[in-house]
Scaffold this motif. Sequence first.
Motif, PDB file in Angstrom:
ATOM      1  N   ASP A 158      35.277  26.886  51.522  1.00  0.00           N
ATOM      2  CA  ASP A 158      34.795  28.010  50.730  1.00  0.00           C
ATOM      3  C   ASP A 158      35.777  29.173  50.742  1.00  0.00           C
ATOM      4  N   GLU A 159      36.860  29.051  51.509  1.00  0.00           N
ATOM      5  CA  GLU A 159      37.791  30.163  51.666  1.00  0.00           C
ATOM      6  C   GLU A 159      39.006  30.059  50.749  1.00  0.00           C
ATOM      7  N   LEU A 160      39.145  28.957  50.000  1.00  0.00           N
ATOM      8  CA  LEU A 160      40.346  28.734  49.200  1.00  0.00           C
ATOM      9  C   LEU A 160      39.994  28.479  47.733  1.00  0.00           C
ATOM     10  N   ILE A 161      40.926  28.834  46.875  1.00  0.00           N
ATOM     11  CA  ILE A 161      40.851  28.509  45.452  1.00  0.00           C
ATOM     12  C   ILE A 161      42.070  27.666  45.110  1.00  0.00           C
ATOM     13  N   ARG A 163      44.261  25.474  41.881  1.00  0.00           N
ATOM     14  CA  ARG A 163      44.456  25.155  40.466  1.00  0.00           C
ATOM     15  C   ARG A 163      45.484  24.025  40.376  1.00  0.00           C
ATOM     16  N   TRP A 279      45.299  29.372  47.046  1.00  0.00           N
ATOM     17  CA  TRP A 279      45.368  30.698  47.640  1.00  0.00           C
ATOM     18  C   TRP A 279      44.024  31.081  48.244  1.00  0.00           C
ATOM     19  N   PRO A 280      44.027  32.000  49.225  1.00  0.00           N
ATOM     20  CA  PRO A 280      42.772  32.427  49.836  1.00  0.00           C
ATOM     21  C   PRO A 280      41.881  33.132  48.828  1.00  0.00           C
ATOM     22  N   LYS A 281      40.597  32.840  48.894  1.00  0.00           N
ATOM     23  CA  LYS A 281      39.644  33.478  47.995  1.00  0.00           C
ATOM     24  C   LYS A 281      39.520  34.950  48.365  1.00  0.00           C
ATOM     25  N   LYS A 283      37.975  38.958  46.624  1.00  0.00           N
ATOM     26  CA  LYS A 283      37.256  39.615  45.533  1.00  0.00           C
ATOM     27  C   LYS A 283      38.225  40.129  44.481  1.00  0.00           C
ATOM     28  N   LEU A 285      42.181  39.736  43.078  1.00  0.00           N
ATOM     29  CA  LEU A 285      43.463  39.035  43.122  1.00  0.00           C
ATOM     30  C   LEU A 285      44.552  40.023  42.732  1.00  0.00           C
TER      31      LEU A 285
END
Length: 309
Positions: A158-161, A163, A279-281, A283, A285
């Motif tokens: 849940d801590e990473l995004i 693409r 990258w780290p999630k 609020k 960017l």
Amino acid sequence: MSINFSAETLRGITNFVVAAHSRSFTEAAENLGITKSAVGKSIARLEERLGTRLFHRSTRKLSLTTDGEAYLKSCLSALDILDTAEHALCRRQEIPSGNVRIDMPASFGRNLMMPLLLDIVKQYPALRLKLTFNDRLIDPVEEGVDLVLRLGELQSTDELIARRLSRQRFVLCATPAYLEQQGMPIDIESLKQHSCIMGYRRGAPLAWRFKPEGGKEIRFIADSAHEISDGDAMLQACLAGLGIAQFPESMVTEYLEKDGLVPLMSGYAPDPADLNIVWPKAKHLFPKIRLIVDRLLVKAEEGHFGSLR
């Protein structure tokens, strides 16, 4: 330099400026969203601190004293300076600048990412790259990295995004000279008789992946192999004729096209693996991160990293 202003003093100054532009404490209270009594007490405390009266008070109107007029002028000048500083900071936040920490697999980083990153920094010279090249997996949250280029399956978090930049096909290959001397493997059983060059991570070789047509995926580790932890070094060893190796297609396309390497066992090609930018999630960017991610995604659509399908 010492700063003696308390939060109450700053609120008092705000209340004073609003009241000075109003016709009464009642109107000031409405503009501030507090009670008339709160406005009066706040300004009284400010006057006590300053040791002077700021307003002439009457039942009909509110007007500034001479000291009040002078203090209002100073307050408005200070507020204008703060407003200018805030806008300047906001503009800086909108312009990509500062350090960007990126971790990449060695070969992908040097050959695919560096040309793009250099173009970006030429366009935005306020950016500062902090780059690491290695083939070990890192946790960007724990290690304070802004972006990570990662090949293969991602662990759910849940801590990473992430693409996707491409889907990398894997190619088993060797030089013509090696195959002329040692013969060409036709299946996994015959592959066991060959010299293999395998990746190496965390004290163990990385298994090659194979998938026979219509069958399930097979993972293969040679009983005796050269084990190398760096992708570029593996490629150099393979090009030198040291043995057979399995690479993501984008690493070896150039050599396959020039007949420097020969693809092997195409009937055992595994499913492609995703190449992701991670990258780290957060609020918010930061512009410097958004700029690089957006630029990478555009290049991905253009096929720079290989096929997206």
